[in-house]
Design an enzyme around this catalytic site. Structure first.
Site, PDB file in Angstrom:
ATOM      1  N   GLU A 203      -6.549  74.022 130.375  1.00 27.48           N
ATOM      2  CA  GLU A 203      -5.254  74.698 130.270  1.00 27.48           C
ATOM      3  C   GLU A 203      -4.466  74.517 131.566  1.00 27.48           C
ATOM      4  OE1 GLU A 203      -6.847  78.208 127.225  1.00 27.48           O
ATOM      5  OE2 GLU A 203      -6.032  78.768 129.193  1.00 27.48           O
ATOM      6  N   GLY A 205      -3.538  76.554 133.770  1.00 26.55           N
ATOM      7  CA  GLY A 205      -4.093  77.312 134.887  1.00 26.55           C
ATOM      8  C   GLY A 205      -5.596  77.402 134.892  1.00 26.55           C
ATOM      9  N   GLY A 207      -8.989  74.847 134.667  1.00 31.89           N
ATOM     10  CA  GLY A 207      -9.601  73.538 134.542  1.00 31.89           C
ATOM     11  C   GLY A 207     -11.096  73.604 134.722  1.00 31.89           C
ATOM     12  N   SER A 208     -11.522  73.915 135.933  1.00 36.14           N
ATOM     13  CA  SER A 208     -12.941  73.900 136.258  1.00 36.14           C
ATOM     14  C   SER A 208     -13.662  75.189 135.873  1.00 36.14           C
ATOM     15  CB  SER A 208     -13.125  73.648 137.761  1.00 36.14           C
ATOM     16  OG  SER A 208     -12.613  72.383 138.117  1.00 36.14           O
ATOM     17  N   GLN A 411      -8.888  45.462 148.250  1.00 40.53           N
ATOM     18  CA  GLN A 411      -8.925  44.971 149.633  1.00 40.53           C
ATOM     19  C   GLN A 411      -9.357  43.516 149.703  1.00 40.53           C
ATOM     20  OE1 GLN A 411      -7.818  46.977 151.940  1.00 40.53           O
ATOM     21  NE2 GLN A 411      -8.114  45.668 153.721  1.00 40.53           N
ATOM     22  N   GLU A 438     -13.850  65.873 132.629  1.00 37.86           N
ATOM     23  CA  GLU A 438     -15.183  66.379 132.242  1.00 37.86           C
ATOM     24  C   GLU A 438     -15.892  67.059 133.417  1.00 37.86           C
ATOM     25  OE1 GLU A 438     -17.683  64.582 129.437  1.00 37.86           O
ATOM     26  OE2 GLU A 438     -16.135  63.252 128.660  1.00 37.86           O
ATOM     27  N   GLU A 442     -16.456  68.029 142.439  1.00 40.60           N
ATOM     28  CA  GLU A 442     -16.871  69.219 143.171  1.00 40.60           C
ATOM     29  C   GLU A 442     -17.656  70.174 142.262  1.00 40.60           C
ATOM     30  OE1 GLU A 442     -13.590  67.241 145.226  1.00 40.60           O
ATOM     31  OE2 GLU A 442     -13.892  67.868 143.158  1.00 40.60           O
TER      32      GLU A 442
END
Length: 464
Positions: A203, A205, A207-208, A411, A438, A442
């Site tokens: 949503e 506000g 996520g995790s 690079q 998903e 962190e």
């Protein structure tokens, strides 16, 4: 021809391999592995079906007493794994012409029409059905086999691999928690490619922390009424059904439930979200305004939503890890091919020690990530309780490696790496989302740490 129509190319291959093997090879496991690994080459069948073929043949042999120990069967499957990864060049742009024409997908120059073309071609090959149990119109592939399929797609197109992986993410809650009637109602259309699905949990506000969802579902008799907005939802606006997580009770994990919402429901609208990477993939923000759905569309029991979401992520994260491994490997392949052609200071770039060390280090890291991804996938197949930690670890390690590998590929290509004419910059943009969706990386570290503490509690103190 009649047999192929009924059971598909992989089934035909399995029958042919079985008959040939039983007639000539008997209990020779090395020969069995050779047959399975090269099944696609022998019978013009995509090699991605090698695991499927060997599973079938081993089952037949086991039933006839040709292999009397389950351990030997498991060893055969494990031995097949990395051979299959080497054999599944079916999806690469340089693959043999007949196989490439079967999939006929524009991997390198993805645009908004890619999804429809990919779904059509993949469905025609029965590839979308790999993640769905056989009894519901699927092929019932193992997680290991599915990860192999996704990895090979990702080597040439992260977008295509995401489209394939998303079928599994959408079907998993239904497979894990749906009733028999719900599975028969929803899964066949997703497996055949006739329908697209969305997994709607994130949503604006939230996520995790899915336990903090704000989208609500309130029951009125035999109907649930949904209100709220989701964000970063795949296939939004295209889907025929949405697997929606919503709050039905208290403001905690036990107050979340999950529903299947028709894509054409009244009150459902979608905002399309332009993205940094994954060109051709539709991402959006669906809003549910007094959307009514029948009570029969709740998956599991009321309050099971958080548990179902966590079980889904445990099973799906190895697939994300395989996406990352494939994308990282593709980037190293690209950098290596370029370094062999590009000359600097009078010799090919690859002959400079600095480039050799860079690519060698990446190759080793990708190999390690691949091993972790398939170990996690094996744990999912075996329902090993360690899968929560390993799935999170695989996703964490592989996505970080993919980000590193794609950045270093840019690079190595130098100025050309910055041009859209070369796929390196697209690979780098595609890789970033693997560290986010998903469960951000962190969060994977939090999951791993929590599982470590639980395991330490179970084993007791070793060091005092």
């Amino acid at each position: 021809g009649g047999a192929q129509k009924n059971i598909g190319p992989a089934g035909v291959t399995a029958v042919m391999v079985r008959d040939s093997f039983l007639a000539t090879r008997k209990d020779n496991l090395p020969a069995m592995l050779d047959y399975g690994t090269h099944a696609g080459t022998m019978f013009n069948t995509p090699p991605v079906f090698a695991v499927y073929v060997v599973d079938k043949v081993l089952g037949w042999i086991e039933a006839q007493g040709g292999i009397d120990a389950v351990a030997r069967v498991n060893a055969a499957k494990a031995g097949l794994l990395y051979g299959t990864l080497d054999a599944t060049d079916f999806y690469r742009p340089t693959a043999r012409p007949d196989s490439r024409s079967q999939m006929n997908v524009c991997f390198r120059l993805a645009d908004e029409s890619l999804e429809g073309r990919f779904v059509k071609e993949a469905a025609a090959e029965g590839l979308l059905a790999l993640a769905v149990p056989v009894e519901y119109g699927g092929r019932g592939a193992t997680n290991v086999a599915y990860c192999s399929f996704v990895e090979e797609l990702a080597r040439v197109s992260a977008t295509a691999s995401l489209m394939a992986a998303y079928v599994k993410l959408t079907t998993l809650p239904i497979v894990l928690a749906g009733s028999e009637e719900q599975k028969r109602r929803f899964l066949p259309g997703l497996a055949s490619g006739e329908q697209l699905g969305s997994y709607a949990i994130t949503e604006p506000g939230v996520g995790s922390d899915p336990a903090a969802l704000q989208t609500t579902a309130k029951r009125h008799g035999d109907t649930w009424v949904l209100n709220g907005t989701k964000r970063f939802i795949g296939n939004a606006g295209l889907s025929d059904l949405y697997v929606v997580f919503a709050r039905t009770g208290a403001q905690d994990a036990k107050g979340v439930s999950v529903f299947v919402v028709p894509g054409d429901a009244d009150g459902l609208s979608v905002e399309v979200l332009p993205t940094m990477g994954m060109p051709g993939w539709r991402l959006g923000a669906p809003t549910f305004a007094d959307v009514e759905i029948p009570a029969a569309n709740i998956l599991g029991q009321e309050g099971d939503g958080f548990k179902i979401a966590m079980q889904t992520f445990d099973a799906s994260r190895p697939t994300v890890a395989s996406q990352a491994v494939g994308l990282g490997q593709g980037a190293v392949d690209l950098a290596l091919d370029y370094a062999r052609r590009r000359e600097t200071f009078g010799k090919p770039l690859i002959e400079h020690e600095g480039i050799q060390f860079k690519l060698a280090g990446l190759e080793a890291k990708i190999a390690a990530a691949r091993a972790l991804a398939y170990q996690a996938a094996t744990f999912v197949d075996e329902r090993d309780p360690r899968m929560t930690k390993l799935s999170a670890a695989a996703k964490l390690v592989a996505s970080d490696v993919a980000m590193e590998a794609t950045t270093e590929a840019v690079q190595v290509l130098g100025g050309n790496g910055y041009l859209k004419e070369f796929p390196a910059e697209r690979m780098m943009r595609d890789a970033k989302v693997l560290q986010i969706y998903e469960g951000a990386n962190e969060i994977q570290m939090l999951v791993i740490a929590r599982q470590m503490v639980l395991e330490a509690d179970d084993r007791g103190v070793i060091w005092t």
